[in-house]
Design a protein around this motif. Sequence first.
Motif, PDB file in Angstrom:
ATOM      1  N   ILE A 190       0.845  -1.207   0.000  1.00  0.00           N
ATOM      2  CA  ILE A 190       0.000   0.000   0.000  1.00  0.00           C
ATOM      3  C   ILE A 190       0.878   1.255   0.000  1.00  0.00           C
ATOM      4  CG2 ILE A 190      -0.242   0.187   2.551  1.00  0.00           C
ATOM      5  CD1 ILE A 190      -3.290   0.526   0.374  1.00  0.00           C
ATOM      6  N   GLY A 191       2.094   1.134   0.604  1.00  0.00           N
ATOM      7  CA  GLY A 191       3.006   2.267   0.686  1.00  0.00           C
ATOM      8  C   GLY A 191       3.637   2.632  -0.649  1.00  0.00           C
ATOM      9  N   ASP A 220       4.274  -0.272   6.693  1.00  0.00           N
ATOM     10  CA  ASP A 220       5.564   0.085   7.298  1.00  0.00           C
ATOM     11  C   ASP A 220       5.472   1.441   7.986  1.00  0.00           C
ATOM     12  OD1 ASP A 220       8.189  -0.295   8.002  1.00  0.00           O
ATOM     13  OD2 ASP A 220       8.996   0.527   6.129  1.00  0.00           O
ATOM     14  N   ARG A 221       6.180   1.557   9.120  1.00  0.00           N
ATOM     15  CA  ARG A 221       6.081   2.762   9.939  1.00  0.00           C
ATOM     16  C   ARG A 221       7.177   3.783   9.641  1.00  0.00           C
ATOM     17  NH1 ARG A 221       3.718   1.154  15.826  1.00  0.00           N
ATOM     18  NH2 ARG A 221       1.581   1.156  15.064  1.00  0.00           N
ATOM     19  N   GLU A 306      10.850   4.793  -7.745  1.00  0.00           N
ATOM     20  CA  GLU A 306       9.992   4.133  -6.742  1.00  0.00           C
ATOM     21  C   GLU A 306       9.725   5.053  -5.561  1.00  0.00           C
ATOM     22  OE1 GLU A 306       7.725   2.142  -6.045  1.00  0.00           O
ATOM     23  OE2 GLU A 306       8.536   0.156  -5.555  1.00  0.00           O
ATOM     24  N   ASN A 307       8.525   4.904  -4.977  1.00  0.00           N
ATOM     25  CA  ASN A 307       8.195   5.535  -3.707  1.00  0.00           C
ATOM     26  C   ASN A 307       7.784   4.452  -2.725  1.00  0.00           C
ATOM     27  OD1 ASN A 307       8.415   8.310  -4.458  1.00  0.00           O
ATOM     28  ND2 ASN A 307       6.456   8.101  -5.548  1.00  0.00           N
ATOM     29  N   SER A 308       8.161   4.634  -1.471  1.00  0.00           N
ATOM     30  CA  SER A 308       7.683   3.743  -0.415  1.00  0.00           C
ATOM     31  C   SER A 308       7.254   4.624   0.762  1.00  0.00           C
ATOM     32  CB  SER A 308       8.790   2.758  -0.018  1.00  0.00           C
ATOM     33  OG  SER A 308       8.290   1.814   0.898  1.00  0.00           O
ATOM     34  N   HIS A 309       5.932   4.895   0.809  1.00  0.00           N
ATOM     35  CA  HIS A 309       5.403   5.780   1.856  1.00  0.00           C
ATOM     36  C   HIS A 309       5.382   5.066   3.193  1.00  0.00           C
ATOM     37  CE1 HIS A 309       3.870   7.566  -1.866  1.00  0.00           C
ATOM     38  NE2 HIS A 309       3.870   8.721  -1.198  1.00  0.00           N
ATOM     39  N   LYS A 310       5.660   5.806   4.242  1.00  0.00           N
ATOM     40  CA  LYS A 310       5.673   5.260   5.608  1.00  0.00           C
ATOM     41  C   LYS A 310       4.601   5.979   6.416  1.00  0.00           C
ATOM     42  CE  LYS A 310       9.258   3.065   4.106  1.00  0.00           C
ATOM     43  NZ  LYS A 310       9.123   1.655   3.673  1.00  0.00           N
ATOM     44  N   TYR A 311       4.006   5.264   7.356  1.00  0.00           N
ATOM     45  CA  TYR A 311       2.865   5.803   8.103  1.00  0.00           C
ATOM     46  C   TYR A 311       3.076   5.646   9.598  1.00  0.00           C
ATOM     47  CZ  TYR A 311       0.396   5.971   3.635  1.00  0.00           C
ATOM     48  OH  TYR A 311       0.023   6.259   2.349  1.00  0.00           O
ATOM     49  N   GLY A 312       2.906   6.736  10.337  1.00  0.00           N
ATOM     50  CA  GLY A 312       2.848   6.650  11.790  1.00  0.00           C
ATOM     51  C   GLY A 312       1.566   5.939  12.185  1.00  0.00           C
ATOM     52  N   PHE A 338       7.183  -2.128  12.171  1.00  0.00           N
ATOM     53  CA  PHE A 338       6.191  -2.450  11.135  1.00  0.00           C
ATOM     54  C   PHE A 338       4.862  -2.753  11.822  1.00  0.00           C
ATOM     55  CE2 PHE A 338       4.204  -4.968   7.810  1.00  0.00           C
ATOM     56  CZ  PHE A 338       4.755  -4.511   6.627  1.00  0.00           C
ATOM     57  N   ALA A 339       3.756  -2.450  11.163  1.00  0.00           N
ATOM     58  CA  ALA A 339       2.440  -2.712  11.776  1.00  0.00           C
ATOM     59  C   ALA A 339       1.591  -3.622  10.900  1.00  0.00           C
ATOM     60  CB  ALA A 339       1.706  -1.394  11.990  1.00  0.00           C
ATOM     61  N   LEU A 340       0.890  -4.518  11.569  1.00  0.00           N
ATOM     62  CA  LEU A 340      -0.110  -5.346  10.913  1.00  0.00           C
ATOM     63  C   LEU A 340      -1.436  -4.912  11.522  1.00  0.00           C
ATOM     64  CD1 LEU A 340       0.086  -7.629   8.841  1.00  0.00           C
ATOM     65  CD2 LEU A 340       0.107  -9.245  10.728  1.00  0.00           C
TER      66      LEU A 340
END
Length: 352
Positions: A190-191, A220-221, A306-312, A338-340
């Motif tokens: 999704i990132g 991914d965080r 490439e982009n790999s977005h990270k999310y808090g 990392f979050a599931l």
Amino acid sequence: MAAWSEARSRGGVSEAGMACPAGATAGSEPTDGECSAAGTPNPAFRRDVLAGLSARPRAIPARWFYDRRGSELFEAITRLPEYYLTRAERSILTAHATDVAALTGSGCAVVEFGSGSSAKTPLLLAAVAPSAYVPIDISGEFLRESVAALADRFPELPIHPVEGDFMHPLVLPPSVGDAPRLGFFPGSTIGNMSAAAAVDLLRAMADTLGQGSKLLIGIDRIKPTNVLIPAYDDAEGVTAEFNLNLLHRINRELDGTLPVGAFHHIARWNDSEARIEMHLEATRDISFIVAGRPFAISKGKTIHTENSHKYGPRDARLLLRAGSWTPIAEWTDRDGLFALILAEARPVPAAP
Ligand code: TRP
């Protein structure tokens, strides 16, 4: 993604045996999924490369990374000491698949977005004891391989593969029945999408699975750049080789004359966009030909690949809500890398 790599679970597929990030899935021409041997250029690849080299800033969709060699290199990336994502997500599933099962109940139909040949899928299937497994992938070849592998492991499990583009709502085969659905979208794929594309995809998933369904998604965080950057620029140079392989592929398949040695792999953190970006930087002024057309890049300019977005934690929950999913549980690895997240498709309540 060939023998299975994580990349296979990432959605779109560009060539026989090669997956590509779902977010990058672009065109809908049937040719997109076909093999492009040297001498028979894939028209979608040619179109994307010519447009990408002509645009400013230059950018080529990441889906084209995954030819046979690119898939092998990606699989090698997932085993690098610096590439924490795969290990972290697997450790979360190992520790918490039973917690997931406690919340979903047994007997649901597991619908994986991307053909599930990653080592993670069996961890989930073993824990939730599903009534059916439904892998969705653009590549029929990937689907067949992953079905064969999982049928070996789970001989009693009905498997209903769906060949299609999960970026759009799909109708699940009637043989799946009316068991509750559990979507599975691992790998922080999704990132690899913009927030807008990610929300579109999440809504398409909710349409495909239906209200009341659940989704287990790996995200991914955000973390310090001294951990993030090496994951995309490893000491051994595997990620650099993966990125540069795109240029080799252009040379091979589109009659290119790109001097690959004059490009340099870059991974940088873009803080305002909260993403890792991969680029190929020209180390000198370069002229070259692709598919009969002349191009030039001056020293220091890049091709964005490439982009790999990270999310808090809150960012990830907001993203899911924007995509019409209500988070109900989440788990991280020991180091919180990392979050599931488990979420449920619920109607958006009327405003208070
Ligand atoms: N979704 C993963 C990530 O963003 C996998 C991935 C996609 C990747 N493209 C990549 C990993 C390029 C390394 C390099 O990390």
